[in-house]
Structure formats: structure tokens, C-alpha cells
Motif scaffolding. Structure first.
Motif, PDB file in Angstrom:
ATOM      1  N   ILE A  83      32.700  17.327  19.943  1.00  0.00           N
ATOM      2  CA  ILE A  83      33.159  15.992  20.362  1.00  0.00           C
ATOM      3  C   ILE A  83      32.044  15.249  21.087  1.00  0.00           C
ATOM      4  CG2 ILE A  83      34.742  14.805  21.934  1.00  0.00           C
ATOM      5  CD1 ILE A  83      36.831  16.928  21.165  1.00  0.00           C
ATOM      6  N   LEU A  84      31.265  15.954  21.918  1.00  0.00           N
ATOM      7  CA  LEU A  84      30.141  15.330  22.617  1.00  0.00           C
ATOM      8  C   LEU A  84      29.108  14.805  21.630  1.00  0.00           C
ATOM      9  CD1 LEU A  84      28.617  14.772  25.312  1.00  0.00           C
ATOM     10  CD2 LEU A  84      27.553  16.998  24.966  1.00  0.00           C
ATOM     11  N   PHE A  85      28.761  15.604  20.604  1.00  0.00           N
ATOM     12  CA  PHE A  85      27.812  15.138  19.595  1.00  0.00           C
ATOM     13  C   PHE A  85      28.355  13.926  18.852  1.00  0.00           C
ATOM     14  CE2 PHE A  85      25.587  19.414  19.289  1.00  0.00           C
ATOM     15  CZ  PHE A  85      24.438  18.932  19.873  1.00  0.00           C
ATOM     16  N   PHE A  86      29.640  13.930  18.542  1.00  0.00           N
ATOM     17  CA  PHE A  86      30.213  12.793  17.824  1.00  0.00           C
ATOM     18  C   PHE A  86      30.191  11.541  18.686  1.00  0.00           C
ATOM     19  CE2 PHE A  86      33.788  10.128  16.536  1.00  0.00           C
ATOM     20  CZ  PHE A  86      33.403   9.869  15.226  1.00  0.00           C
ATOM     21  N   ARG A  88      28.068  10.807  21.062  1.00  0.00           N
ATOM     22  CA  ARG A  88      26.698  10.337  21.290  1.00  0.00           C
ATOM     23  C   ARG A  88      26.061   9.751  20.041  1.00  0.00           C
ATOM     24  NH1 ARG A  88      23.924  12.180  26.051  1.00  0.00           N
ATOM     25  NH2 ARG A  88      22.048  11.703  24.869  1.00  0.00           N
ATOM     26  N   THR A  89      26.358  10.322  18.865  1.00  0.00           N
ATOM     27  CA  THR A  89      25.663   9.893  17.657  1.00  0.00           C
ATOM     28  C   THR A  89      26.570   9.233  16.631  1.00  0.00           C
ATOM     29  OG1 THR A  89      25.976  12.031  16.590  1.00  0.00           O
ATOM     30  CG2 THR A  89      23.979  11.750  17.911  1.00  0.00           C
ATOM     31  N   GLY A  90      27.864   9.452  16.709  1.00  0.00           N
ATOM     32  CA  GLY A  90      28.778   8.901  15.727  1.00  0.00           C
ATOM     33  C   GLY A  90      28.864   9.722  14.452  1.00  0.00           C
ATOM     34  N   GLU A  91      28.199  10.877  14.410  1.00  0.00           N
ATOM     35  CA  GLU A  91      28.212  11.729  13.227  1.00  0.00           C
ATOM     36  C   GLU A  91      28.361  13.179  13.644  1.00  0.00           C
ATOM     37  OE1 GLU A  91      25.466  11.251  10.222  1.00  0.00           O
ATOM     38  OE2 GLU A  91      25.233   9.121  10.469  1.00  0.00           O
ATOM     39  N   ILE A  92      28.843  13.997  12.716  1.00  0.00           N
ATOM     40  CA  ILE A  92      28.909  15.434  12.957  1.00  0.00           C
ATOM     41  C   ILE A  92      28.202  16.215  11.860  1.00  0.00           C
ATOM     42  CG2 ILE A  92      30.928  15.472  14.439  1.00  0.00           C
ATOM     43  CD1 ILE A  92      32.635  16.016  12.035  1.00  0.00           C
ATOM     44  N   ASP A  93      27.395  15.531  11.062  1.00  0.00           N
ATOM     45  CA  ASP A  93      26.591  16.182  10.027  1.00  0.00           C
ATOM     46  C   ASP A  93      25.364  16.778  10.708  1.00  0.00           C
ATOM     47  OD1 ASP A  93      25.336  17.050   7.778  1.00  0.00           O
ATOM     48  OD2 ASP A  93      25.145  15.088   6.836  1.00  0.00           O
ATOM     49  N   VAL A  94      25.211  18.090  10.668  1.00  0.00           N
ATOM     50  CA  VAL A  94      24.153  18.744  11.434  1.00  0.00           C
ATOM     51  C   VAL A  94      22.764  18.418  10.902  1.00  0.00           C
ATOM     52  CG1 VAL A  94      25.544  20.601  12.348  1.00  0.00           C
ATOM     53  CG2 VAL A  94      24.478  20.876  10.141  1.00  0.00           C
ATOM     54  N   TYR A  95      22.626  18.143   9.633  1.00  0.00           N
ATOM     55  CA  TYR A  95      21.315  17.792   9.104  1.00  0.00           C
ATOM     56  C   TYR A  95      20.880  16.424   9.598  1.00  0.00           C
ATOM     57  CZ  TYR A  95      21.807  21.836   6.125  1.00  0.00           C
ATOM     58  OH  TYR A  95      21.965  23.117   5.677  1.00  0.00           O
ATOM     59  N   LYS A  96      21.798  15.492   9.695  1.00  0.00           N
ATOM     60  CA  LYS A  96      21.453  14.178  10.234  1.00  0.00           C
ATOM     61  C   LYS A  96      21.185  14.255  11.731  1.00  0.00           C
ATOM     62  CE  LYS A  96      23.862  11.552   6.735  1.00  0.00           C
ATOM     63  NZ  LYS A  96      24.977  10.669   6.420  1.00  0.00           N
TER      64      LYS A  96
END
Length: 110
Positions: A83-86, A88-96
Motif C-alpha cells: 500500500i505504501l508503494f502504491f 507513493r508511485t501509483g503503481e504496484i508493478d515491480v519492474y516499473k
């Protein structure tokens, strides 16, 4: 007969662990990767419970209860990181997500 049932539990745990490894290495979505890691942890927990049935009355069962509590705490931490990554970045794709951290700062200092 008892040995056969333990073997079946261990074979099931190995199959579930294999599914978790496959999901971990083939998915790009962070939440799916975290859930695959949780499946792998649960297969290890199944192995622990199968082996706890052969131990003394309380020894293995107490260890299994501690492992279940740890699994519950682990999934809470993993979901909160996702949820924190989403947020901060708006995405949950680990490659992006990894592409955004490799380039460093894109601002020029002129």
C-alpha cells in the motif's frame, strides 16, 4: 500407515511450495508476489505442523502456534508495504518501480 500420511502431508507441502515459487518468479504485480511468498510460508507451516504431530504433546504444537502468529504479522507488514508503494508511485508493478530507482535524480544542477 502413519508414515504414509506424513509423507502425503510433506508431498502436499512441496507441491504448494512449488506453486508459490512459480507465482513469485512469474508475476510482476507486487501484491501477487507477496501472496505467492505467503503461500510458500504456509507450505513451510504445513511441514512444521506435520512434523509437530510426531513430537511430544506440547513441543511441536507450541512452535506451530508461534509460526501461525508470525505468519499473521508477516502478511500485515507485506500488505502495508504494498500500500505504501502504491501511494507513493501509483503503481504496484515491480519492474516499473525498479526502473524509477535506477536512474537516480533526473534534475540537472546547472
Amino acid at each position: 500407515m502413519l508414515i504414509l500420511s506424513y509423507f502425503l502431508f510433506l508431498a502436499l507441502a512441496a507441491a504448494v511450495f512449488s506453486v508459490g515459487v512459480y507465482g513469485l518468479f512469474t508475476r510482476r504485480n507486487m501484491l501477487r508476489m507477496l501472496l505467492s511468498a505467503e503461500v510458500m510460508f504456509n507450505s513451510a507451516l504445513l511441514t512444521l505442523l506435520a512434523l509437530a504431530a510426531t513430537s511430544e504433546p506440547l513441543g511441536g504444537r507450541v512452535l506451530a502456534l508461534i509460526a501461525i502468529g508470525t505468519a499473521a504479522a508477516e502478511i500485515g507488514v507485506m500488505i502495508s508495504i504494498g500500500i505504501l508503494f502504491f501511494r507513493r508511485t501509483g503503481e504496484i508493478d515491480v519492474y516499473k518501480l525498479s526502473e524509477g530507482t535506477r536512474g537516480g535524480s533526473k534534475e540537472s544542477h546547472a
